[in-house]
Design a protein around this motif. Structure first.
Motif, PDB file in Angstrom:
ATOM      1  N   HIS A  22       0.826  -1.357   0.210  1.00  0.00           N
ATOM      2  CA  HIS A  22      -0.063  -0.131   0.097  1.00  0.00           C
ATOM      3  C   HIS A  22       0.860   1.282   0.075  1.00  0.00           C
ATOM      4  O   HIS A  22       0.423   2.283  -0.647  1.00  0.00           O
ATOM      5  N   THR A  23       1.820   1.240   0.636  1.00  0.00           N
ATOM      6  CA  THR A  23       2.924   2.405   0.709  1.00  0.00           C
ATOM      7  C   THR A  23       4.376   1.878   0.536  1.00  0.00           C
ATOM      8  O   THR A  23       4.680   0.826   0.730  1.00  0.00           O
ATOM      9  N   MET A  24       5.066   2.902   0.102  1.00  0.00           N
ATOM     10  CA  MET A  24       6.762   2.741  -0.129  1.00  0.00           C
ATOM     11  C   MET A  24       7.291   3.805   0.479  1.00  0.00           C
ATOM     12  O   MET A  24       7.071   4.785   0.199  1.00  0.00           O
ATOM     13  N   LYS A  25       8.117   3.602   1.604  1.00  0.00           N
ATOM     14  CA  LYS A  25       8.909   4.682   2.221  1.00  0.00           C
ATOM     15  C   LYS A  25      10.174   4.786   1.697  1.00  0.00           C
ATOM     16  O   LYS A  25      10.784   3.915   1.079  1.00  0.00           O
ATOM     17  N   VAL A  55       2.404   8.705  -8.609  1.00  0.00           N
ATOM     18  CA  VAL A  55       2.149   8.442  -7.025  1.00  0.00           C
ATOM     19  C   VAL A  55       2.152   9.522  -5.951  1.00  0.00           C
ATOM     20  O   VAL A  55       2.942  10.541  -6.691  1.00  0.00           O
ATOM     21  N   SER A  56       1.201   9.713  -5.107  1.00  0.00           N
ATOM     22  CA  SER A  56       1.727  10.772  -4.011  1.00  0.00           C
ATOM     23  C   SER A  56       2.712  10.545  -3.431  1.00  0.00           C
ATOM     24  O   SER A  56       3.067   9.476  -2.937  1.00  0.00           O
ATOM     25  N   VAL A  57       3.280  11.791  -3.026  1.00  0.00           N
ATOM     26  CA  VAL A  57       4.447  11.829  -1.992  1.00  0.00           C
ATOM     27  C   VAL A  57       3.933  12.334  -0.917  1.00  0.00           C
ATOM     28  O   VAL A  57       3.503  13.666  -1.043  1.00  0.00           O
ATOM     29  N   VAL A  58       3.666  11.987   0.405  1.00  0.00           N
ATOM     30  CA  VAL A  58       3.186  12.388   1.356  1.00  0.00           C
ATOM     31  C   VAL A  58       4.192  12.199   2.765  1.00  0.00           C
ATOM     32  O   VAL A  58       5.072  11.282   2.927  1.00  0.00           O
ATOM     33  N   LYS A  59       4.282  13.033   3.523  1.00  0.00           N
ATOM     34  CA  LYS A  59       5.004  13.010   4.721  1.00  0.00           C
ATOM     35  C   LYS A  59       4.317  12.813   6.061  1.00  0.00           C
ATOM     36  O   LYS A  59       3.068  13.330   6.063  1.00  0.00           O
ATOM     37  N   GLY A  61       4.875  12.367  10.063  1.00  0.00           N
ATOM     38  CA  GLY A  61       5.869  12.678  10.842  1.00  0.00           C
ATOM     39  C   GLY A  61       7.188  12.851  10.467  1.00  0.00           C
ATOM     40  O   GLY A  61       7.220  13.989   9.486  1.00  0.00           O
ATOM     41  N   SER A  62       8.139  12.158  10.626  1.00  0.00           N
ATOM     42  CA  SER A  62       9.605  12.579   9.990  1.00  0.00           C
ATOM     43  C   SER A  62       9.750  11.630   8.876  1.00  0.00           C
ATOM     44  O   SER A  62      10.938  11.702   8.081  1.00  0.00           O
ATOM     45  N   GLU A  63       8.809  10.758   8.399  1.00  0.00           N
ATOM     46  CA  GLU A  63       8.909   9.967   7.353  1.00  0.00           C
ATOM     47  C   GLU A  63       8.299  10.093   5.909  1.00  0.00           C
ATOM     48  O   GLU A  63       7.124  10.960   6.078  1.00  0.00           O
ATOM     49  N   VAL A  64       8.892   9.891   4.970  1.00  0.00           N
ATOM     50  CA  VAL A  64       8.234  10.162   3.257  1.00  0.00           C
ATOM     51  C   VAL A  64       7.603   9.046   2.772  1.00  0.00           C
ATOM     52  O   VAL A  64       8.479   8.051   2.768  1.00  0.00           O
ATOM     53  N   TYR A  65       6.644   8.722   2.330  1.00  0.00           N
ATOM     54  CA  TYR A  65       5.990   7.776   1.590  1.00  0.00           C
ATOM     55  C   TYR A  65       5.541   7.923   0.239  1.00  0.00           C
ATOM     56  O   TYR A  65       4.913   9.078   0.052  1.00  0.00           O
ATOM     57  N   MET A  66       5.662   7.004  -0.576  1.00  0.00           N
ATOM     58  CA  MET A  66       4.678   6.941  -1.715  1.00  0.00           C
ATOM     59  C   MET A  66       3.507   6.176  -1.572  1.00  0.00           C
ATOM     60  O   MET A  66       3.460   5.245  -0.919  1.00  0.00           O
ATOM     61  N   GLN A  67       2.424   6.821  -1.684  1.00  0.00           N
ATOM     62  CA  GLN A  67       1.058   6.300  -1.226  1.00  0.00           C
ATOM     63  C   GLN A  67      -0.023   6.171  -2.445  1.00  0.00           C
ATOM     64  O   GLN A  67       0.011   5.251  -2.923  1.00  0.00           O
ATOM     65  N   ASN A  68      -0.621   7.091  -2.816  1.00  0.00           N
ATOM     66  CA  ASN A  68      -1.759   6.892  -3.587  1.00  0.00           C
ATOM     67  C   ASN A  68      -1.018   6.719  -4.967  1.00  0.00           C
ATOM     68  O   ASN A  68      -0.178   7.468  -5.430  1.00  0.00           O
TER      69      ASN A  68
END
Length: 276
Positions: A22-25, A55-59, A61-68
């Motif tokens: 579902h997500t990739m950090k 893909v959306s890039v969302v933050k 907390g202190s982590e960044v993920y590829m999400q939608n």
């Protein structure tokens, strides 16, 4: 830098479905080394395809993920346990992603070359299954001796709707074909609940038939995540795809027949919207 190919910032991940479906950090160290900040969206591409995924890039907390959009990338490329993904950043929020199989080789869109010939078998009268199924029938009064049906050619959304209305007393599951199910590596994940209930792990091969009664031998491959088993249609699936001219957007329903050997009848709902 004098001569040689340009080097791009990159990072890799080992794919674990329970963590990465579902997500990739994106690693913090990778982000620190970039000369620019990732915006709200990124574009992914793979060397063996002209297709691109946003893909959306969302933050968080202190982590960044590829999400939608990331789950679609996972599905379209049929990512499986322990495959290695190499993300190479080419600027302007664009990543080139190389996929390496568990054998250590890069996975490319190589057509299967097996020359296995399908076998036509006589039609048999199949008794109605009284057992429960993944999709329960609204009616069990369907005439099993009806004439052979032709694949249905309709718009993609209508094909899916018609497939949704399919009923049968036999266990069955449905799958909408995407690029990686009908091109390139050509594997197809089997619905997990269906596989666990109806396909024992000792089964290594399935006979798949179309509406004309022609059969193809397709191998089943297995992998486990923790204690749960998953299955894919692998060698032989590409030949079934080619011989039946399956395309992206087609919907297939896989219906389990009651034969001595594991046999599935494939109902094909075709779309006119698939790209040529």
């Amino acid at each position: 830098m004098k001569g040689g190919a340009k080097k791009y910032p990159h990072f890799f991940r080992i794919f674990f479905p329970e963590q990465h479906s579902h997500t990739m950090k994106v690693p913090k160290e990778f982000l620190k080394n970039l000369n620019e900040e990732l915006l709200s969206n990124a574009v992914l591409s793979i060397p063996s395809s002209d297709e691109k995924w946003e893909v959306s890039v969302v933050k968080k907390g202190s982590e960044v993920y590829m999400q939608n959009g990331w789950p679609q990338f996972v599905t379209d490329n049929s990512l499986v346990l322990h495959e290695l993904l190499l993300f190479e950043y080419h600027g302007d929020n664009c990543f080139h992603v190389q996929i390496f199989g568990t054998n250590g080789l890069e996975r490319l869109c190589v057509k299967e070359t097996t020359q296995e010939q399908p076998t036509t078998i006589p039609k048999k009268t199949i008794p109605t299954s009284a057992g429960s199924s993944l999709h329960k029938s609204k009616s069990c009064k369907k005439d099993l001796s009806q004439p052979k049906e032709s694949p249905i050619e309709i718009e993609s959304s209508e094909a899916l709707k018609l497939a949704e209305s399919f009923t049968s007393c036999k266990p069955h599951w449905k799958h909408v074909m995407t690029k990686c199910h009908v091109e390139g590596r050509c594997i197809l994940p089997i619905a997990s609940k269906f596989a666990r209930k109806y396909i024992p792990e000792e089964v290594k091969q399935i006979h798949m038939g179309n509406s004309e009664g022609t059969l193809w031998k397709v191998q089943v491959s297995y992998f486990k995540i923790q204690s749960r088993s998953y299955a894919n249609l692998s060698t032989g699936w590409a030949k079934f795809v080619r011989d039946n001219k399956l395309m992206r957007g087609d919907t297939c329903i896989f219906e389990l027949e009651e034969n001595k050997d594991l046999h599935m009848k494939v109902h094909i709902f075709r779309t006119r919207c698939a790209p040529s």
